[in-house]
Motif scaffolding. Sequence first.
Motif, PDB file in Angstrom:
ATOM      1  N   ILE A 172       0.975  -1.222   0.087  1.00 55.16           N
ATOM      2  CA  ILE A 172      -0.067  -0.010  -0.028  1.00 55.16           C
ATOM      3  C   ILE A 172       0.920   1.397  -0.066  1.00 55.16           C
ATOM      4  CG2 ILE A 172      -1.725   1.427   1.330  1.00 55.16           C
ATOM      5  CD1 ILE A 172      -2.920  -1.361   2.109  1.00 55.16           C
ATOM      6  N   ARG A 173       1.911   1.159   0.769  1.00 50.63           N
ATOM      7  CA  ARG A 173       2.862   2.418   0.825  1.00 50.63           C
ATOM      8  C   ARG A 173       3.499   2.685  -0.428  1.00 50.63           C
ATOM      9  NH1 ARG A 173       4.753   6.312   4.803  1.00 50.63           N
ATOM     10  NH2 ARG A 173       6.169   7.550   3.586  1.00 50.63           N
ATOM     11  N   GLY A 174       3.887   1.554  -0.821  1.00 49.29           N
ATOM     12  CA  GLY A 174       4.553   1.567  -2.225  1.00 49.29           C
ATOM     13  C   GLY A 174       3.657   2.104  -3.344  1.00 49.29           C
ATOM     14  N   TYR A 175       2.344   1.821  -3.380  1.00 49.55           N
ATOM     15  CA  TYR A 175       1.437   2.190  -4.419  1.00 49.55           C
ATOM     16  C   TYR A 175       1.286   3.801  -4.319  1.00 49.55           C
ATOM     17  CZ  TYR A 175      -3.188   3.125  -6.330  1.00 49.55           C
ATOM     18  OH  TYR A 175      -4.290   3.840  -6.884  1.00 49.55           O
ATOM     19  N   LEU A 176       0.676   4.001  -2.964  1.00 52.19           N
ATOM     20  CA  LEU A 176       0.746   5.442  -2.774  1.00 52.19           C
ATOM     21  C   LEU A 176       1.807   6.362  -3.181  1.00 52.19           C
ATOM     22  CD1 LEU A 176      -1.076   5.339   0.494  1.00 52.19           C
ATOM     23  CD2 LEU A 176      -2.178   5.888  -1.694  1.00 52.19           C
ATOM     24  N   GLU A 177       2.992   5.991  -2.736  1.00 48.81           N
ATOM     25  CA  GLU A 177       4.195   6.772  -3.198  1.00 48.81           C
ATOM     26  C   GLU A 177       4.327   6.837  -4.473  1.00 48.81           C
ATOM     27  OE1 GLU A 177       7.467   5.373  -1.095  1.00 48.81           O
ATOM     28  OE2 GLU A 177       6.932   6.382   0.933  1.00 48.81           O
ATOM     29  N   HIS A 178       4.471   5.672  -5.469  1.00 41.68           N
ATOM     30  CA  HIS A 178       4.695   5.638  -6.809  1.00 41.68           C
ATOM     31  C   HIS A 178       3.601   6.402  -7.511  1.00 41.68           C
ATOM     32  CE1 HIS A 178       8.436   3.595  -6.182  1.00 41.68           C
ATOM     33  NE2 HIS A 178       7.638   2.521  -5.558  1.00 41.68           N
ATOM     34  N   ASN A 179       2.497   6.401  -7.285  1.00 41.02           N
ATOM     35  CA  ASN A 179       1.187   7.001  -7.755  1.00 41.02           C
ATOM     36  C   ASN A 179       1.538   8.333  -7.528  1.00 41.02           C
ATOM     37  OD1 ASN A 179      -1.390   7.158  -9.019  1.00 41.02           O
ATOM     38  ND2 ASN A 179      -2.180   7.751  -7.097  1.00 41.02           N
ATOM     39  N   HIS A 180       1.583   8.913  -6.397  1.00 39.71           N
ATOM     40  CA  HIS A 180       2.109  10.378  -6.491  1.00 39.71           C
ATOM     41  C   HIS A 180       3.159  10.929  -7.026  1.00 39.71           C
ATOM     42  CE1 HIS A 180       3.831  14.013  -4.297  1.00 39.71           C
ATOM     43  NE2 HIS A 180       2.454  14.104  -3.960  1.00 39.71           N
ATOM     44  N   ALA A 181       4.213  10.121  -7.052  1.00 41.55           N
ATOM     45  CA  ALA A 181       5.603  10.393  -7.945  1.00 41.55           C
ATOM     46  C   ALA A 181       5.164  10.545  -9.327  1.00 41.55           C
ATOM     47  CB  ALA A 181       6.472   9.092  -7.628  1.00 41.55           C
ATOM     48  N   PHE A 182       4.191   9.836  -9.742  1.00 45.15           N
ATOM     49  CA  PHE A 182       4.102   9.653 -11.334  1.00 45.15           C
ATOM     50  C   PHE A 182       3.216  10.768 -11.727  1.00 45.15           C
ATOM     51  CE2 PHE A 182       1.342   8.986 -15.142  1.00 45.15           C
ATOM     52  CZ  PHE A 182       2.011   8.422 -15.829  1.00 45.15           C
ATOM     53  N   HIS A 183       2.417  11.147 -11.005  1.00 42.56           N
ATOM     54  CA  HIS A 183       1.752  12.483 -11.047  1.00 42.56           C
ATOM     55  C   HIS A 183       2.333  13.638 -10.948  1.00 42.56           C
ATOM     56  CE1 HIS A 183      -2.481  11.137 -11.650  1.00 42.56           C
ATOM     57  NE2 HIS A 183      -2.146  10.131 -10.936  1.00 42.56           N
ATOM     58  N   SER A 184       3.138  13.891  -9.899  1.00 38.73           N
ATOM     59  CA  SER A 184       4.098  14.734  -9.655  1.00 38.73           C
ATOM     60  C   SER A 184       5.253  15.050 -10.594  1.00 38.73           C
ATOM     61  CB  SER A 184       4.916  14.532  -8.160  1.00 38.73           C
ATOM     62  OG  SER A 184       5.856  15.693  -7.887  1.00 38.73           O
ATOM     63  N   GLU A 185       5.690  13.879 -11.183  1.00 37.11           N
ATOM     64  CA  GLU A 185       6.554  14.197 -12.283  1.00 37.11           C
ATOM     65  C   GLU A 185       6.052  14.761 -13.469  1.00 37.11           C
ATOM     66  OE1 GLU A 185      10.877  13.070 -13.816  1.00 37.11           O
ATOM     67  OE2 GLU A 185       9.980  12.827 -11.810  1.00 37.11           O
ATOM     68  N   LEU A 186       5.006  14.143 -13.765  1.00 42.57           N
ATOM     69  CA  LEU A 186       4.081  14.692 -14.885  1.00 42.57           C
ATOM     70  C   LEU A 186       3.723  16.131 -14.648  1.00 42.57           C
ATOM     71  CD1 LEU A 186       2.788  14.310 -17.817  1.00 42.57           C
ATOM     72  CD2 LEU A 186       0.713  13.395 -16.384  1.00 42.57           C
ATOM     73  N   TYR A 187       3.293  16.489 -13.829  1.00 41.96           N
ATOM     74  CA  TYR A 187       2.813  17.891 -13.669  1.00 41.96           C
ATOM     75  C   TYR A 187       4.023  18.886 -13.576  1.00 41.96           C
ATOM     76  CZ  TYR A 187      -1.414  15.554 -12.219  1.00 41.96           C
ATOM     77  OH  TYR A 187      -2.594  14.811 -12.203  1.00 41.96           O
ATOM     78  N   ASP A 188       5.173  18.371 -13.248  1.00 39.81           N
ATOM     79  CA  ASP A 188       6.192  19.392 -13.029  1.00 39.81           C
ATOM     80  C   ASP A 188       7.081  19.494 -14.499  1.00 39.81           C
ATOM     81  OD1 ASP A 188       6.643  19.438 -10.221  1.00 39.81           O
ATOM     82  OD2 ASP A 188       7.909  17.981  -9.795  1.00 39.81           O
ATOM     83  N   ALA A 189       6.536  18.547 -15.366  1.00 38.24           N
ATOM     84  CA  ALA A 189       7.240  18.942 -16.621  1.00 38.24           C
ATOM     85  C   ALA A 189       6.234  19.751 -17.314  1.00 38.24           C
ATOM     86  CB  ALA A 189       6.762  17.507 -17.515  1.00 38.24           C
ATOM     87  N   ALA A 190       5.067  20.427 -16.671  1.00 42.38           N
ATOM     88  CA  ALA A 190       4.297  21.367 -17.400  1.00 42.38           C
ATOM     89  C   ALA A 190       4.648  22.851 -17.173  1.00 42.38           C
ATOM     90  CB  ALA A 190       2.978  21.429 -16.643  1.00 42.38           C
TER      91      ALA A 190
END
Length: 221
Positions: free
Chosen positions: A130-148
């Motif tokens: 669960i913790r890994g899911y939450l961390e990687h899910n957040h990291a995916f969105h964070s990395e994508l939005y930073d690219a904007a």
Amino acid sequence: MKDQSQTTTANPPAHELTYRALRDMVLFGELAPGQPVTIQGLVASLGTGITPVREAIRRLTAEGALEAKGNRRIAVPVLDLRQLEQLSFARTQIEPHLASLATARIDAAQIERLATIDDALNNAIQQGDIRGYLEHNHAFHSELYDAADAQILAGMAAALWLRVGPSLRVVCGRIGTQNLPDMHDEALRAMRAGDAAAVAAAIAADIAQGHAHIRADLSPE
């Protein structure tokens, strides 16, 4: 959705490190919604002094991620359905737009970093982590939005995640990671094709999936 200070200094001060540590406790559900904690308890958990903990609490309270409960206790707010609908509206307006902006700027190396994060997320799902899911899910969105490269919108998105993260952790504990599919594969395919509208649609659907699970958890039987 990275902190501006994270990009401007390699050695952030103690109060910033404490803020990030407490923020992650909220974001990834270590503090359950409604669970009261004391300042002294957080000092012990974080292994730091009372002044940086107070400052971190002040910042997170201003961001709506924590609330005072009296008797020097604080807690993560408990979402209700009305608040969830407001968060759903805000997220589905801001985050797909960030994803669309990112698609126009993102390069092949950044896409592959996102794919690597998504691989780790899929592994966490398979392992029931669960913790890994939450961390990687957040990291995916964070990395994508930073690219904007849209700091104001990315900051808004980060604040919205702080409001939703604890409730998503509750849902994961109830239904498990296997029942939390995402739309990241669709988003990645659209990114590689340079289709900004399809990337935005995938992110909007991804948000809707997660919120549907939270809504079901909040709704009376």
